[in-house]
Motif scaffolding. Sequence first.
Motif, short mmCIF file in Angstrom:
data_model
loop_
_atom_site.label_atom_id
_atom_site.label_comp_id
_atom_site.label_asym_id
_atom_site.label_seq_id
_atom_site.Cartn_x
_atom_site.Cartn_y
_atom_site.Cartn_z
N GLY A 13 0.75 -1.25 0.00
CA GLY A 13 0.00 0.00 0.00
C GLY A 13 0.78 1.30 0.00
O GLY A 13 0.16 2.37 0.08
N GLU A 14 2.14 1.25 -0.05
CA GLU A 14 2.86 2.53 -0.08
C GLU A 14 2.43 3.35 -1.29
O GLU A 14 1.99 2.81 -2.31
N HIS A 15 2.57 4.62 -1.20
CA HIS A 15 2.13 5.60 -2.20
C HIS A 15 0.60 5.67 -2.33
O HIS A 15 0.03 6.75 -2.16
N ALA A 16 -0.05 4.52 -2.58
CA ALA A 16 -1.51 4.57 -2.68
C ALA A 16 -2.11 5.12 -1.38
O ALA A 16 -3.13 5.82 -1.39
N VAL A 17 -1.44 4.83 -0.25
CA VAL A 17 -1.95 5.27 1.06
C VAL A 17 -1.99 6.80 1.14
O VAL A 17 -2.83 7.38 1.84
N VAL A 18 -1.10 7.48 0.42
CA VAL A 18 -1.11 8.94 0.40
C VAL A 18 -2.38 9.44 -0.27
O VAL A 18 -2.85 10.55 -0.02
N PRO A 74 3.08 13.49 3.74
CA PRO A 74 3.06 12.11 4.27
C PRO A 74 1.64 11.65 4.57
O PRO A 74 0.77 12.47 4.88
N SER A 75 1.45 10.33 4.50
CA SER A 75 0.13 9.81 4.88
C SER A 75 0.00 9.73 6.39
O SER A 75 -1.10 9.72 6.93
N GLY A 76 1.14 9.59 7.09
CA GLY A 76 1.13 9.39 8.54
C GLY A 76 1.35 7.94 8.93
O GLY A 76 1.48 7.63 10.12
N ILE A 77 1.46 7.04 7.95
CA ILE A 77 1.62 5.61 8.30
C ILE A 77 2.97 5.35 8.97
O ILE A 77 3.04 4.59 9.94
#
Length: 392
Positions: free
Chosen positions: A18-23, A207-210
């Motif tokens: 999920g990296e990038h998509a999470v943003v 950042p998404s914060g993850i």
Amino acid sequence: MEEEGFRARAPGKIILAGEHAVVHGSAAVAAAIDLYTHSSLHLLPASEEDGAGAVEVDLRDTGLVFSWPCTRLREVFGDRAGAAVNAPGPCSSDELAAMAKLLEQEHIPDDKIWLAAGLSAFLYLYTSILGYTPGKAVVKSDLPLGAGLGSSAAFSVSLSGALLAAAGAVRPQAAGDGTEWGSFHKEDLELVNQWAFQGEKIIHGKPSGIDNAVSTFGSMIKFKKGEFTNLKSSNPVKMLITDTKVGRNTKALVAGVSERASRHPDAMASVISAVNSISEELSSIVELAADDEVAITAKEEKLAELMEMNQGLLQCMGVSHCAIETVLRTTLKYNLVSKLTGAGGGGCVLTLIPTLLSNSVLEKTTAEIESHGFRCFQVEVGGRGLQFCRGG
Ligand SMILES: Nc1ncnc2c1ncn2[C@@H]1O[C@H](COP(=O)(O)OP(=O)(O)OP(=O)(O)O)[C@@H](O)[C@H]1O
Ligand SMILES: C[C@@](O)(CCO)CC(=O)[O-]
Ligand SMILES: [Mg+2]
């Protein structure tokens, strides 16, 4: 005379999906790893000559030490500093510009210019939490910096933890298990996490914060739109990590994906939605109880397939790299599945190690990956988040 010391350590992380998509609002799955960034802090008495003293940071991983007179910091941050320790807020564009000017005078070597982002985050967190109290911080990390394992989040979380403890804004708890490392109450961790997010904003842009959430709270989490749940993984997840040693910068990669999304909004919305489905499915598979070899193998095969699908979509987003592709091709020869982790563009690659994989195959795979000049290592997945101890 030096006052009491405050030490905090915060872990890096891997992103399983999920990296990038999470943003862009998708779900993602991440877990803490047992490599830490350590921050220690000593508050110092104000200097007798000018009555103000200085703030110093010793960045051990780079061999560089920086120091600013408190009077100079007051010119940059004015009266805001230290005023809202319990209400974390963003760094303004004026402050960012003033910090950039301040850092220009440091003549950071060209090959370490990426440090400016970390130093800006340090200055913002320090002055926001402690105002113009003179002090000396030392930061040292087990993590490769700028390689996808969340070094920026571990930096911001460990610093925020030490600074907030020094300010008396959080109350560290003694370790209950006889070790030197204690932790914090949940509401104190929330405050650390919010400040660390402000640091991540300075380093990452959007950042998404993850990364700061998993570094603060530890464990394995499913994260979506700022909310997260702990995943109880009933079987250990074993990963081999390869550091391709190809330098990259998360802020630029995140911005690149956003630009691609604005050029191809429909296609990228479908990619992001597909990643969301992968993360959702992966998080439910992680929690499945598998108690015999057949069930464990079936579970691992599903995880591997989802990782492989996610890697394909990361390629669609434009964040793979030929060094990453070399690792993928090498591990595929041994029937092992890999994906990039973190922002990509170089950095680190994850390879799922099935429970029944023989040591000899693992050793052969590792040797072949390392023959390309990469470095492999194994980590414990899903451990503790931010920890604290008193002393030097
Ligand atoms: N120990 C450290 N000392 C100094 N600066 C650090 C340290 N750790 C992180 N940083 C700062 O964070 C930046 C790296 O952050 P970046 O987000 O690009 O990579 P990452 O966090 O390692 O990877 P990802 O975000 O993909 O997980 C460095 O360029 C530096 O400014
Ligand atoms: C690339 C990204 O998704 C993960 C970096 O570890 C950025 C973020 O979520 O902040
Ligand atoms: Mg980062």
